[in-house]
Design a protein around this motif. Structure first.
Motif, PDB file in Angstrom:
ATOM      1  N   THR A   2      -4.393  -9.162  -0.557  1.00  9.53           N
ATOM      2  CA  THR A   2      -5.153  -8.555  -1.644  1.00  9.53           C
ATOM      3  C   THR A   2      -4.931  -7.051  -1.725  1.00  9.53           C
ATOM      4  O   THR A   2      -4.971  -6.468  -2.811  1.00  9.53           O
ATOM      5  CB  THR A   2      -6.654  -8.853  -1.469  1.00  9.53           C
ATOM      6  OG1 THR A   2      -6.837 -10.269  -1.380  1.00  9.53           O
ATOM      7  CG2 THR A   2      -7.459  -8.324  -2.628  1.00  9.53           C
ATOM      8  N   LEU A   3      -4.678  -6.418  -0.589  1.00  8.52           N
ATOM      9  CA  LEU A   3      -4.431  -4.975  -0.581  1.00  8.52           C
ATOM     10  C   LEU A   3      -3.194  -4.638  -1.404  1.00  8.52           C
ATOM     11  O   LEU A   3      -3.102  -3.556  -1.992  1.00  8.52           O
ATOM     12  CB  LEU A   3      -4.268  -4.475   0.857  1.00  8.52           C
ATOM     13  CG  LEU A   3      -5.498  -4.628   1.749  1.00  8.52           C
ATOM     14  CD1 LEU A   3      -5.161  -4.232   3.190  1.00  8.52           C
ATOM     15  CD2 LEU A   3      -6.649  -3.783   1.226  1.00  8.52           C
ATOM     16  N   SER A   4      -2.237  -5.559  -1.425  1.00  7.22           N
ATOM     17  CA  SER A   4      -1.057  -5.363  -2.253  1.00  7.22           C
ATOM     18  C   SER A   4      -1.404  -5.486  -3.735  1.00  7.22           C
ATOM     19  O   SER A   4      -0.981  -4.657  -4.561  1.00  7.22           O
ATOM     20  CB  SER A   4       0.016  -6.378  -1.873  1.00  7.22           C
ATOM     21  OG  SER A   4       1.110  -6.327  -2.759  1.00  7.22           O
TER      22      SER A   4
ATOM     23  N   PRO B 185      -3.872  -2.152 -10.356  1.00  9.25           N
ATOM     24  CA  PRO B 185      -4.782  -1.315 -11.146  1.00  9.25           C
ATOM     25  C   PRO B 185      -4.750   0.161 -10.721  1.00  9.25           C
ATOM     26  O   PRO B 185      -4.944   1.047 -11.561  1.00  9.25           O
ATOM     27  CB  PRO B 185      -6.154  -1.931 -10.895  1.00  9.25           C
ATOM     28  CG  PRO B 185      -6.027  -2.679  -9.620  1.00  9.25           C
ATOM     29  CD  PRO B 185      -4.626  -3.175  -9.596  1.00  9.25           C
ATOM     30  N   ARG B 186      -4.480   0.423  -9.449  1.00 11.86           N
ATOM     31  CA  ARG B 186      -4.443   1.820  -8.989  1.00 11.86           C
ATOM     32  C   ARG B 186      -3.289   2.583  -9.641  1.00 11.86           C
ATOM     33  O   ARG B 186      -3.455   3.734 -10.062  1.00 11.86           O
ATOM     34  CB  ARG B 186      -4.324   1.879  -7.468  1.00 11.86           C
ATOM     35  CG  ARG B 186      -5.537   1.317  -6.741  1.00 11.86           C
ATOM     36  CD  ARG B 186      -5.387   1.448  -5.238  1.00 11.86           C
ATOM     37  NE  ARG B 186      -5.601   2.832  -4.833  1.00 11.86           N
ATOM     38  CZ  ARG B 186      -4.756   3.509  -4.057  1.00 11.86           C
ATOM     39  NH1 ARG B 186      -3.630   2.950  -3.642  1.00 11.86           N
ATOM     40  NH2 ARG B 186      -5.023   4.755  -3.711  1.00 11.86           N
TER      41      ARG B 186
ATOM     42  N   MET C 169       0.821  -1.214   0.000  1.00 12.04           N
ATOM     43  CA  MET C 169       0.000   0.000   0.000  1.00 12.04           C
ATOM     44  C   MET C 169       0.852   1.261   0.000  1.00 12.04           C
ATOM     45  O   MET C 169       0.526   2.235  -0.677  1.00 12.04           O
ATOM     46  CB  MET C 169      -0.928  -0.010   1.213  1.00 12.04           C
ATOM     47  CG  MET C 169      -2.026  -1.052   1.153  1.00 12.04           C
ATOM     48  SD  MET C 169      -3.275  -0.781   2.433  1.00 12.04           S
ATOM     49  CE  MET C 169      -2.261  -0.891   3.891  1.00 12.04           C
TER      50      MET C 169
ATOM     51  N   SER D 216       2.567  -4.703 -14.075  1.00 11.62           N
ATOM     52  CA  SER D 216       1.763  -3.479 -14.023  1.00 11.62           C
ATOM     53  C   SER D 216       2.577  -2.295 -14.524  1.00 11.62           C
ATOM     54  O   SER D 216       2.929  -2.239 -15.708  1.00 11.62           O
ATOM     55  CB  SER D 216       1.241  -3.250 -12.589  1.00 11.62           C
ATOM     56  OG  SER D 216       2.309  -3.199 -11.659  1.00 11.62           O
TER      57      SER D 216
ATOM     58  N   MET E  28      -4.157  -4.882  -5.143  1.00 15.15           N
ATOM     59  CA  MET E  28      -4.992  -3.741  -5.566  1.00 15.15           C
ATOM     60  C   MET E  28      -4.157  -2.584  -6.092  1.00 15.15           C
ATOM     61  O   MET E  28      -4.667  -1.739  -6.835  1.00 15.15           O
ATOM     62  CB  MET E  28      -5.850  -3.268  -4.398  1.00 15.15           C
ATOM     63  CG  MET E  28      -6.989  -4.207  -4.034  1.00 15.15           C
ATOM     64  SD  MET E  28      -7.821  -3.712  -2.497  1.00 15.15           S
ATOM     65  CE  MET E  28      -8.343  -2.050  -2.919  1.00 15.15           C
ATOM     66  N   GLN E  29      -2.877  -2.526  -5.723  1.00 15.44           N
ATOM     67  CA  GLN E  29      -2.035  -1.405  -6.168  1.00 15.44           C
ATOM     68  C   GLN E  29      -1.720  -1.501  -7.660  1.00 15.44           C
ATOM     69  O   GLN E  29      -1.366  -0.488  -8.278  1.00 15.44           O
ATOM     70  CB  GLN E  29      -0.733  -1.369  -5.357  1.00 15.44           C
ATOM     71  CG  GLN E  29      -0.929  -1.401  -3.856  1.00 15.44           C
ATOM     72  CD  GLN E  29      -1.978  -0.412  -3.365  1.00 15.44           C
ATOM     73  OE1 GLN E  29      -1.965   0.758  -3.722  1.00 15.44           O
ATOM     74  NE2 GLN E  29      -2.885  -0.893  -2.513  1.00 15.44           N
TER      75      GLN E  29
END
Length: 329
Positions: free
Chosen positions: A188-190, A195-196, A153, A226, A192-193
């Motif tokens: 999962t929080l990792s 697409p962000r 994050m 990514s 998510m970065q």
């Protein structure tokens, strides 16, 4: 007991028992040739050995390498929750973060003279604003020394903040990648970065600004899947390992021997995945030429580098205008 302990001429005992006052890190072994290289010689060559091996360097050295006159403006990156999932393996996640930050503090104390510009780094990312060959640029550096440069994050927020600053300052956005992939302690929080950061790159492109990626050793996992492969131009340092999965995993999966140099920057250059393979000592000149082509209408700004006059969130977007100006009373 040996014969020296029983028989020593005057002064010999002092000579044999005295310790040489030599630093432990005076020499560095080249991973390519195996020879020992004097550390001061490495510093002068930006940590490129005589055999051509490009050793990993810190964000501070990256900023010194890129920015004109070795001057930059550090970017304060937003804080994030330290342990959102309360993850624990053989050691608590906060303990790992604390140990990694202690190493950063020790390295920063060693590398930074009193007169040098500061840097702001709380995780694996550090960002700064300055000029490269006269062109404004925001440089974001991923530090492999901090938990393998793993994407979490903090790294995602740092990427987005740096991209937004590039848009606000109408500056090029340059990212130096070095990572083993996603940070498993954030689950999962990792992920998510990924697409962000992609959406942040879209904002840079919509502003008509260049996004340049410098691939360093190693760049792999979720980072290579990514933002590392979404640049307008991809530059790689010689011999850098650039992959999603490592060669050993691939060999075990397909049960075949991989070609020599597989997943190295020169191999990917031949296959068209990398645009330029540039020696680190020529990297600033290479990026400067690219910026001259990609930002031809941007005049050289000679305003001295200084601290941000407003927090990042308060910096106006480049298209915002004061509509009250020009109105008649």
């Amino acid at each position: 007991m040996n014969w020296l302990t029983n028989f020593r001429t005057p002064g010999l005992k002092t000579f044999l028992s005295s310790k040489k006052d030599t630093p432990d890190n005076l020499w560095v072994k080249c991973p390519k040739s195996g020879e020992l290289v004097y550390r001061s010689d490495l510093e002068e060559s930006w940590y490129v050995t005589p055999a051509g091996a490009h050793l990993r360097i810190s964000p501070r050295r990256r900023f010194r390498l890129f920015f004109d006159n070795e001057r930059w403006e550090p970017v304060q990156l937003p804080p994030v929750p330290q342990d959102p999932l309360k993850f624990r393996d053989d050691k608590p996640y906060p303990s790992r973060l604390k140990a990694a930050k202690s190493k950063l503090a020790a390295r920063e104390k060693e590398e930074s003279p009193d007169a040098s510009p500061p840097i702001s780094q709380e995780d694996c990312m550090a960002a700064a604003f300055g000029r490269i060959k006269g062109k404004p640029a925001v440089v974001l550096v991923q530090d492999f020394a901090f938990m393998g440069g793993s994407l979490g994050m903090a790294a995602g927020e740092a990427f987005i903040a740096a991209a937004q600053l590039a848009v606000a300052r109408k500056a090029a956005f340059i990212v130096c990648t070095a990572s083993g992939g996603a940070r498993m302690q954030e689950g999962t929080l990792s992920l998510m970065q990924m697409p962000r950061t992609t959406l942040a790159i879209d904002e840079v492109r919509e502003a008509g600004l260049p996004y340049i990626v410098v691939l360093t050793d190693p760049t792999s996992g979720g980072v290579s899947a990514s933002y590392a492969m979404l640049g307008d131009v991809h530059i790689a340092e010689p011999g850098a390992m650039i992959a999603f999965s490592g060669p050993r995993v691939i060999e075990q999966t397909i049960r075949e021997k991989l070609p020599d140099g597989f997943q190295r920057s020169e191999f990917l250059r031949q296959k068209g995945q990398v645009d330029i393979v540039s020696d680190r000592r020529e990297l600033k000149a290479t990026v400067g030429r690219l910026l001259a082509h990609l930002m031809p209408k941007r005049a050289t700004d000679e305003t001295p580098i200084g601290p941000l006059k407003a927090p990042l969130a308060d910096v106006p977007a480049p298209d915002s205008k004061d509509k009250s100006k020009g109105k008649k009373a």
